[in-house]
Write a protein that holds these residues in place. Structure first.
Motif, PDB file in Angstrom:
ATOM      1  N   THR A 186       6.038 -13.379  -8.261  1.00  0.00           N
ATOM      2  CA  THR A 186       7.164 -12.643  -8.850  1.00  0.00           C
ATOM      3  C   THR A 186       6.788 -11.232  -9.302  1.00  0.00           C
ATOM      4  O   THR A 186       7.652 -10.499  -9.794  1.00  0.00           O
ATOM      5  N   VAL A 187       5.521 -10.824  -9.151  1.00  0.00           N
ATOM      6  CA  VAL A 187       5.117  -9.481  -9.574  1.00  0.00           C
ATOM      7  C   VAL A 187       5.738  -8.454  -8.619  1.00  0.00           C
ATOM      8  O   VAL A 187       5.596  -8.565  -7.403  1.00  0.00           O
ATOM      9  N   PRO A 188       6.450  -7.438  -9.134  1.00  0.00           N
ATOM     10  CA  PRO A 188       7.085  -6.449  -8.258  1.00  0.00           C
ATOM     11  C   PRO A 188       6.067  -5.630  -7.465  1.00  0.00           C
ATOM     12  O   PRO A 188       4.893  -5.531  -7.855  1.00  0.00           O
ATOM     13  N   PRO A 189       6.503  -5.028  -6.342  1.00  0.00           N
ATOM     14  CA  PRO A 189       5.570  -4.314  -5.466  1.00  0.00           C
ATOM     15  C   PRO A 189       4.756  -3.228  -6.165  1.00  0.00           C
ATOM     16  O   PRO A 189       3.533  -3.135  -5.964  1.00  0.00           O
ATOM     17  N   GLU A 190       5.408  -2.405  -6.968  1.00  0.00           N
ATOM     18  CA  GLU A 190       4.696  -1.299  -7.623  1.00  0.00           C
ATOM     19  C   GLU A 190       3.583  -1.810  -8.523  1.00  0.00           C
ATOM     20  O   GLU A 190       2.449  -1.321  -8.479  1.00  0.00           O
ATOM     21  N   LEU A 191       3.890  -2.831  -9.322  1.00  0.00           N
ATOM     22  CA  LEU A 191       2.865  -3.385 -10.213  1.00  0.00           C
ATOM     23  C   LEU A 191       1.787  -4.110  -9.426  1.00  0.00           C
ATOM     24  O   LEU A 191       0.610  -4.092  -9.804  1.00  0.00           O
ATOM     25  N   THR A 192       2.166  -4.762  -8.337  1.00  0.00           N
ATOM     26  CA  THR A 192       1.169  -5.402  -7.472  1.00  0.00           C
ATOM     27  C   THR A 192       0.146  -4.372  -7.006  1.00  0.00           C
ATOM     28  O   THR A 192      -1.067  -4.619  -7.021  1.00  0.00           O
ATOM     29  N   ALA A 193       0.631  -3.203  -6.611  1.00  0.00           N
ATOM     30  CA  ALA A 193      -0.270  -2.138  -6.155  1.00  0.00           C
ATOM     31  C   ALA A 193      -1.147  -1.628  -7.290  1.00  0.00           C
ATOM     32  O   ALA A 193      -2.372  -1.504  -7.132  1.00  0.00           O
ATOM     33  N   TYR A 194      -0.540  -1.311  -8.433  1.00  0.00           N
ATOM     34  CA  TYR A 194      -1.322  -0.801  -9.560  1.00  0.00           C
ATOM     35  C   TYR A 194      -2.411  -1.794  -9.968  1.00  0.00           C
ATOM     36  O   TYR A 194      -3.573  -1.425 -10.205  1.00  0.00           O
ATOM     37  N   GLN A 195      -2.018  -3.060 -10.080  1.00  0.00           N
ATOM     38  CA  GLN A 195      -2.971  -4.080 -10.509  1.00  0.00           C
ATOM     39  C   GLN A 195      -4.067  -4.279  -9.465  1.00  0.00           C
ATOM     40  O   GLN A 195      -5.254  -4.402  -9.800  1.00  0.00           O
ATOM     41  N   GLY A 196      -3.671  -4.282  -8.196  1.00  0.00           N
ATOM     42  CA  GLY A 196      -4.658  -4.464  -7.140  1.00  0.00           C
ATOM     43  C   GLY A 196      -5.686  -3.350  -7.111  1.00  0.00           C
ATOM     44  O   GLY A 196      -6.879  -3.592  -6.871  1.00  0.00           O
ATOM     45  N   PHE A 197      -5.234  -2.132  -7.378  1.00  0.00           N
ATOM     46  CA  PHE A 197      -6.190  -1.022  -7.399  1.00  0.00           C
ATOM     47  C   PHE A 197      -7.071  -1.064  -8.642  1.00  0.00           C
ATOM     48  O   PHE A 197      -8.223  -0.594  -8.597  1.00  0.00           O
ATOM     49  N   ASP A 198      -6.595  -1.605  -9.728  1.00  0.00           N
ATOM     50  CA  ASP A 198      -7.470  -1.804 -10.888  1.00  0.00           C
ATOM     51  C   ASP A 198      -8.628  -2.714 -10.490  1.00  0.00           C
ATOM     52  O   ASP A 198      -9.799  -2.420 -10.750  1.00  0.00           O
ATOM     53  N   ALA A 199      -8.303  -3.827  -9.817  1.00  0.00           N
ATOM     54  CA  ALA A 199      -9.353  -4.728  -9.331  1.00  0.00           C
ATOM     55  C   ALA A 199     -10.280  -3.998  -8.351  1.00  0.00           C
ATOM     56  O   ALA A 199     -11.508  -4.158  -8.398  1.00  0.00           O
ATOM     57  N   PHE A 200      -9.691  -3.197  -7.474  1.00  0.00           N
ATOM     58  CA  PHE A 200     -10.480  -2.447  -6.483  1.00  0.00           C
ATOM     59  C   PHE A 200     -11.505  -1.558  -7.174  1.00  0.00           C
ATOM     60  O   PHE A 200     -12.678  -1.518  -6.778  1.00  0.00           O
ATOM     61  N   PHE A 201     -11.080  -0.839  -8.212  1.00  0.00           N
ATOM     62  CA  PHE A 201     -12.004   0.094  -8.855  1.00  0.00           C
ATOM     63  C   PHE A 201     -13.018  -0.618  -9.741  1.00  0.00           C
ATOM     64  O   PHE A 201     -14.121  -0.103  -9.941  1.00  0.00           O
ATOM     65  N   HIS A 202     -12.686  -1.789 -10.259  1.00  0.00           N
ATOM     66  CA  HIS A 202     -13.721  -2.579 -10.924  1.00  0.00           C
ATOM     67  C   HIS A 202     -14.848  -2.861  -9.932  1.00  0.00           C
ATOM     68  O   HIS A 202     -16.036  -2.782 -10.273  1.00  0.00           O
ATOM     69  N   ALA A 203     -14.469  -3.213  -8.701  1.00  0.00           N
ATOM     70  CA  ALA A 203     -15.485  -3.488  -7.685  1.00  0.00           C
ATOM     71  C   ALA A 203     -16.205  -2.215  -7.259  1.00  0.00           C
ATOM     72  O   ALA A 203     -17.444  -2.175  -7.199  1.00  0.00           O
ATOM     73  N   ALA A 204     -15.446  -1.162  -6.950  1.00  0.00           N
ATOM     74  CA  ALA A 204     -16.055   0.075  -6.446  1.00  0.00           C
ATOM     75  C   ALA A 204     -16.966   0.719  -7.485  1.00  0.00           C
ATOM     76  O   ALA A 204     -18.065   1.198  -7.154  1.00  0.00           O
ATOM     77  N   GLU A 205     -16.531   0.751  -8.738  1.00  0.00           N
ATOM     78  CA  GLU A 205     -17.395   1.299  -9.785  1.00  0.00           C
ATOM     79  C   GLU A 205     -18.614   0.416  -9.983  1.00  0.00           C
ATOM     80  O   GLU A 205     -19.710   0.908 -10.278  1.00  0.00           O
ATOM     81  N   GLY A 206     -18.430  -0.902  -9.825  1.00  0.00           N
ATOM     82  CA  GLY A 206     -19.574  -1.808  -9.924  1.00  0.00           C
ATOM     83  C   GLY A 206     -20.619  -1.553  -8.864  1.00  0.00           C
ATOM     84  O   GLY A 206     -21.809  -1.774  -9.085  1.00  0.00           O
ATOM     85  N   VAL A 207     -20.185  -1.075  -7.691  1.00  0.00           N
ATOM     86  CA  VAL A 207     -21.125  -0.753  -6.621  1.00  0.00           C
ATOM     87  C   VAL A 207     -21.911   0.518  -6.949  1.00  0.00           C
ATOM     88  O   VAL A 207     -23.125   0.585  -6.716  1.00  0.00           O
ATOM     89  N   ILE A 208     -21.234   1.530  -7.499  1.00  0.00           N
ATOM     90  CA  ILE A 208     -21.944   2.794  -7.759  1.00  0.00           C
ATOM     91  C   ILE A 208     -22.641   2.815  -9.119  1.00  0.00           C
ATOM     92  O   ILE A 208     -23.393   3.743  -9.408  1.00  0.00           O
ATOM     93  N   ALA A 209     -22.407   1.821  -9.955  1.00  0.00           N
ATOM     94  CA  ALA A 209     -23.074   1.773 -11.263  1.00  0.00           C
ATOM     95  C   ALA A 209     -24.588   1.669 -11.079  1.00  0.00           C
ATOM     96  O   ALA A 209     -25.070   1.030 -10.136  1.00  0.00           O
TER      97      ALA A 209
END
Length: 392
Positions: A186-209
């Motif tokens: 039931t999560v709307p598309p815009e929030l799905t994108a925002y939330q998904g990119f939050d997860a993405f950057f947790h991973a990406a920042e974890g790689v460059i940390a």
């Protein structure tokens, strides 16, 4: 090769897993159920389902329903007072990262004296140790964004001081987490994108940390791969359960990254934005910063960005070595376009260019620790430059 590994949370993952709450051993007999001040948990029936499942185990529920999208200290203190007054012996965070983070912070303050900011290490926090223990925490996530179901971290804003700061102890790991992608349909598309990119950057920042490990890389690169392939599908069709499940898995993996590596200064910069402009969704702020931020690190951690480009399906051997890390920036831009978030503007949220030096200074003052986890010692001028380039 030198790292420690500790993730004590029991995780129930998969479609339909919420129903298993009826049979799981719970850490108490009276739960404070923490949800947002919005309508979704009630309107979608998730709150009623959780209360009913608790009742099958003769567990009483007290509902606290005031949490904001960017949660604030005032509500942490209110929730903790209710938990003490009602005799709650554990806390359930039901909803997105804001509700689960708040549940963690409430669990701390339900058993410790004073003000929540007494225990915060950055900004004007006093950095006192948490000596009174923490109520057990159960996380039931209905979004895929923060990974907070699989890490000890909680992010709360001191609304009077414009300080948005992360905090956690080993005791703020949830004892039990439920990740049921059916709750995310039931999560709307815009929030799905925002939330998904939050997860993405947790991973990406974890790689460059600079504290990344072989274990955190495994989690992070798989998370990036899953989001690259499945987030656009989940945004395009929220009822696509396979895509939702892949995005949920990526999010939980990013929580593992948060427990084995760390975010870097990109999160510090975004926390400054949403501390002053709380209507800015955290994921949206990260998206706005991301291309300028990772371009800054392209020549400072080239092999790390190249790994992420490969995870996103780029043929890095098709270009000269110095261009390989830039393929990650290219893939990132393509993913943002596929998800319809490539035209976000800071000015849409009231942020002005004149704010930028103040915001950069706030990032150092409140979340300065994350700058020490970068692979390059960023200066205040560097941070200002990154935000200026991200500003549209």
């Amino acid at each position: 090769m030198d790292f420690n590994y500790y993730i004590p949370t029991r995780i129930l993952f998969g479609p339909g897993k919420l129903n298993e709450l009826a049979n799981e051993q719970l850490p108490g007999k009276k739960a404070l159920v923490v949800i947002s001040g919005g309508t979704s948990m009630k309107a979608n029936g998730y709150l009623d389902r959780v209360v009913s499942l608790l009742n099958t185990q003769q567990v009483e529920a007290v509902v606290f329903d005031r949490i904001l999208p960017n949660p604030i200290k005032q509500h942490v203190m209110e929730g903790a007072a209710i938990a003490r007054e009602k005799g709650c012996d554990f806390v359930i965070g039901l909803g997105g990262g804001s509700s689960i983070d708040s549940a963690k912070s409430i669990a701390v303050m339900a058993k410790n004296p004073g003000d929540y900011w007494d225990y915060i290490g950055g900004g004007t926090g006093k950095g006192h140790p948490v000596e009174g223990g923490v109520l057990p925490i159960v996380a039931i996530t209905t979004t895929a964004g923060t990974g907070t179901e699989a890490d000890p971290w909680t992010v709360i804003t001191h609304e009077e001081r414009n300080e948005k700061i992360g905090f956690g102890t080993p005791e703020t790991f949830p004892v039990l987490s439920v990740v049921d992608p059916e709750l995310m349909l039931t999560v709307p598309p815009e929030l799905t994108a925002y939330q998904g990119f939050d997860a993405f950057f947790h991973a990406a920042e974890g790689v460059i940390a600079n504290i990344a490990t072989p274990v955190s890389d495994i989690y992070a690169l798989k998370s990036i791969e899953l989001l690259n392939t499945s987030l656009p599908a989940a945004v395009a069709n929220g009822q696509d359960l396979e895509a939702r499940t892949n995005v949920a898995l990526a999010n939980t993996l990013s929580g593992f990254v948060e427990s084995t590596s760390s975010c870097t200064s990109e999160h510090s910069l975004e926390h400054a934005l949403s501390a002053y402009y709380p209507k800015l969704p955290h994921g949206a702020g990260l998206i706005m910063l991301s291309q300028a931020y990772f371009t800054f690190f392209a020549d400072k951690a080239p092999e790390r960005l190249t790994l992420m480009a490969q995870a996103m399906g780029k043929d890095v051997n098709s270009v000269e070595p110095e261009r390989q890390p830039l393929l990650f920036i290219e893939a990132l831009a393509e993913l943002q376009k596929k998800c319809g978030v490539d035209n976000l503007k800071m000015s849409d949220y009231g942020i002005s260019e004149e704010d930028i030096p103040k915001l950069a200074q706030n990032a150092f003052d409140t979340m300065g620790f994350l700058f020490t986890l970068d692979r390059y010692e960023m200066t205040l001028d560097d941070a200002i430059s990154i935000i200026r380039k991200a500003y549209k």
